[in-house]
Design a protein around this motif. Structure first.
Motif, PDB file in Angstrom:
ATOM      1  N   VAL A 159      50.196   6.777  46.162  1.00 44.82           N
ATOM      2  CA  VAL A 159      49.110   7.420  46.730  1.00 44.82           C
ATOM      3  C   VAL A 159      49.816   8.058  48.215  1.00 44.82           C
ATOM      4  N   LEU A 160      49.726   9.500  48.439  1.00 43.91           N
ATOM      5  CA  LEU A 160      49.839  10.002  49.915  1.00 43.91           C
ATOM      6  C   LEU A 160      48.852  10.257  50.383  1.00 43.91           C
ATOM      7  N   ALA A 161      48.636   9.744  51.517  1.00 40.69           N
ATOM      8  CA  ALA A 161      47.443   9.872  52.348  1.00 40.69           C
ATOM      9  C   ALA A 161      47.446  10.669  53.788  1.00 40.69           C
ATOM     10  N   ASP A 162      46.994  11.899  54.143  1.00 36.72           N
ATOM     11  CA  ASP A 162      47.355  12.478  55.374  1.00 36.72           C
ATOM     12  C   ASP A 162      46.188  12.373  56.381  1.00 36.72           C
ATOM     13  N   GLU A 163      46.423  11.548  57.186  1.00 34.35           N
ATOM     14  CA  GLU A 163      45.325  11.478  58.379  1.00 34.35           C
ATOM     15  C   GLU A 163      44.006  11.128  57.513  1.00 34.35           C
ATOM     16  N   PRO A 164      43.685  10.179  56.755  1.00 35.79           N
ATOM     17  CA  PRO A 164      42.591  10.142  55.790  1.00 35.79           C
ATOM     18  C   PRO A 164      41.464   9.890  56.587  1.00 35.79           C
ATOM     19  N   THR A 165      41.516   9.285  58.067  1.00 39.76           N
ATOM     20  CA  THR A 165      40.294   8.815  58.603  1.00 39.76           C
ATOM     21  C   THR A 165      40.057   9.581  59.902  1.00 39.76           C
ATOM     22  N   GLY A 166      40.951  10.571  59.879  1.00 41.76           N
ATOM     23  CA  GLY A 166      40.921  11.511  61.410  1.00 41.76           C
ATOM     24  C   GLY A 166      39.469  11.992  61.766  1.00 41.76           C
ATOM     25  N   ALA A 167      38.685  12.316  60.717  1.00 41.84           N
ATOM     26  CA  ALA A 167      37.279  13.012  60.972  1.00 41.84           C
ATOM     27  C   ALA A 167      36.379  11.970  60.781  1.00 41.84           C
ATOM     28  N   LEU A 168      36.624  10.931  60.527  1.00 41.21           N
ATOM     29  CA  LEU A 168      35.451   9.857  59.953  1.00 41.21           C
ATOM     30  C   LEU A 168      34.739   8.927  60.893  1.00 41.21           C
ATOM     31  N   ASP A 169      33.462   8.454  60.808  1.00 42.09           N
ATOM     32  CA  ASP A 169      33.264   7.301  61.704  1.00 42.09           C
ATOM     33  C   ASP A 169      33.787   6.072  61.374  1.00 42.09           C
ATOM     34  N   HIS A 170      33.318   5.167  62.015  1.00 42.04           N
ATOM     35  CA  HIS A 170      33.959   3.591  61.908  1.00 42.04           C
ATOM     36  C   HIS A 170      33.637   3.184  60.286  1.00 42.04           C
ATOM     37  N   ALA A 171      32.545   3.302  60.133  1.00 39.94           N
ATOM     38  CA  ALA A 171      32.148   2.685  58.876  1.00 39.94           C
ATOM     39  C   ALA A 171      32.861   3.465  57.558  1.00 39.94           C
ATOM     40  N   ASN A 172      32.738   4.840  57.421  1.00 38.05           N
ATOM     41  CA  ASN A 172      33.879   5.510  56.634  1.00 38.05           C
ATOM     42  C   ASN A 172      35.118   5.347  56.501  1.00 38.05           C
ATOM     43  N   ALA A 173      35.464   5.234  57.781  1.00 37.35           N
ATOM     44  CA  ALA A 173      37.091   5.055  58.003  1.00 37.35           C
ATOM     45  C   ALA A 173      37.460   3.462  57.414  1.00 37.35           C
ATOM     46  N   THR A 174      36.700   2.585  57.506  1.00 37.25           N
ATOM     47  CA  THR A 174      36.972   1.318  57.111  1.00 37.25           C
ATOM     48  C   THR A 174      36.710   1.213  55.518  1.00 37.25           C
ATOM     49  N   ALA A 175      35.686   1.940  54.997  1.00 37.97           N
ATOM     50  CA  ALA A 175      35.629   2.084  53.478  1.00 37.97           C
ATOM     51  C   ALA A 175      37.077   2.646  53.050  1.00 37.97           C
ATOM     52  N   VAL A 176      37.383   3.655  53.744  1.00 39.13           N
ATOM     53  CA  VAL A 176      38.788   4.337  53.111  1.00 39.13           C
ATOM     54  C   VAL A 176      39.951   3.541  53.192  1.00 39.13           C
ATOM     55  N   VAL A 177      40.052   2.694  54.260  1.00 37.34           N
ATOM     56  CA  VAL A 177      41.237   1.765  54.335  1.00 37.34           C
ATOM     57  C   VAL A 177      41.017   0.765  53.232  1.00 37.34           C
ATOM     58  N   ASP A 178      39.733   0.128  53.174  1.00 38.89           N
ATOM     59  CA  ASP A 178      39.698  -1.010  52.230  1.00 38.89           C
ATOM     60  C   ASP A 178      40.102  -0.519  50.784  1.00 38.89           C
ATOM     61  N   VAL A 179      39.651   0.624  50.335  1.00 41.01           N
ATOM     62  CA  VAL A 179      39.833   1.165  48.971  1.00 41.01           C
ATOM     63  C   VAL A 179      41.562   1.239  48.790  1.00 41.01           C
ATOM     64  N   LEU A 180      42.273   2.052  49.927  1.00 44.20           N
ATOM     65  CA  LEU A 180      43.562   2.034  49.983  1.00 44.20           C
ATOM     66  C   LEU A 180      44.150   0.783  49.854  1.00 44.20           C
ATOM     67  N   ARG A 181      43.789  -0.383  50.606  1.00 45.85           N
ATOM     68  CA  ARG A 181      44.409  -1.646  50.544  1.00 45.85           C
ATOM     69  C   ARG A 181      44.258  -2.145  49.089  1.00 45.85           C
ATOM     70  N   GLU A 182      43.047  -2.052  48.598  1.00 45.52           N
ATOM     71  CA  GLU A 182      42.919  -2.727  47.181  1.00 45.52           C
ATOM     72  C   GLU A 182      43.653  -2.172  46.224  1.00 45.52           C
ATOM     73  N   MET A 183      44.065  -0.742  46.171  1.00 43.46           N
ATOM     74  CA  MET A 183      44.734  -0.137  45.519  1.00 43.46           C
ATOM     75  C   MET A 183      46.462  -0.566  45.709  1.00 43.46           C
TER      76      MET A 183
END
Length: 214
Positions: A159-183
């Motif tokens: 998986v290549l992720a380019d600034e995946p949290t750049g436009a997100l609030d804290h809750a959505n940014a955390t959800a993104v990182v959680d899934v990437l971490r699980e993967m």
């Protein structure tokens, strides 16, 4: 999993970086950091075969992918690679389900299995039961969750992720990182270009573009 060896990239007379080398292991989550303009996105694009370096090698499981022709490039993107863009890269006039269906692997010919995978992915990203909604009706954070669900359904090895949290609030940014971490913990190699310390701190290693690995 990935060996980057003496990579260089030029734009006209400007050298973006040269002699860039690093290694990312299977199941490792690596943060690419550096100032704007350092070439983090360009490096991701080179790994994803959306751009070509001027010299050097990018080896995936020992094979130099920069030498791939069109057929091998298409196969690599289809079978191995998952990309998470900051702009989500979704079909906005299609439904959530339709966006996920295009990511189901060809071997999943059974419709019931595909539907089960999609339902499970939507549940993991907090969008259970919303498969029939049009993407353009969703918020930015919800669209990024759809993009995450698409990755989950595809099950890429990289998986290549380019600034995946750049436009997100804290809750959505955390959800993104959680899934990437699980993967990554499930064996997927994840490379993230980011300015976000919250993302960097969740990664296994950090590489400053143009500098030695830390």
């Amino acid at each position: 999993m990935i060996d980057i060896v003496s990579l260089s990239k030029n734009f006209g007379p400007r050298t973006l970086w040269s002699g860039l080398s690093t290694t990312v292991g299977k199941g490792e989550m690596l943060a690419l950091v550096g100032p704007s303009g350092a070439g983090k996105s360009t490096l991701l694009n080179c790994i994803g075969l959306l751009d070509r370096p001027n010299s050097g090698e990018i080896r995936f499981e020992g094979e130099d992918i920069t030498r791939f022709g069109r057929r091998d490039t298409r196969r690599f993107r289809r079978e191995t690679l998952g990309y998470l863009f900051q702009n989500y890269a979704l079909m906005e006039n299609a439904t959530v389900r339709e966006n996920l269906e295009i990511a189901t692997r060809p071997r999943r010919s059974a419709r019931g299995r595909a539907n089960s995978d999609i339902a499970e992915a939507l549940d993991r990203v907090g969008l259970a039961g919303r498969g029939d909604e049009k993407v353009h009706h969703l918020s930015g954070g919800e669209q990024q969750r759809v993009a995450l669900a698409r990755l989950i359904v595809k099950e890429p090895a990289l998986v290549l992720a380019d600034e995946p949290t750049g436009a997100l609030d804290h809750a959505n940014a955390t959800a993104v990182v959680d899934v990437l971490r699980e993967m990554s913990e499930a064996g997927c190699t994840v490379v993230v270009a980011t300015h976000d310390d919250r993302v960097k701190d969740r990664c296994d290693a950090v590489f400053t573009v143009g500098a030695a690995r830390s």
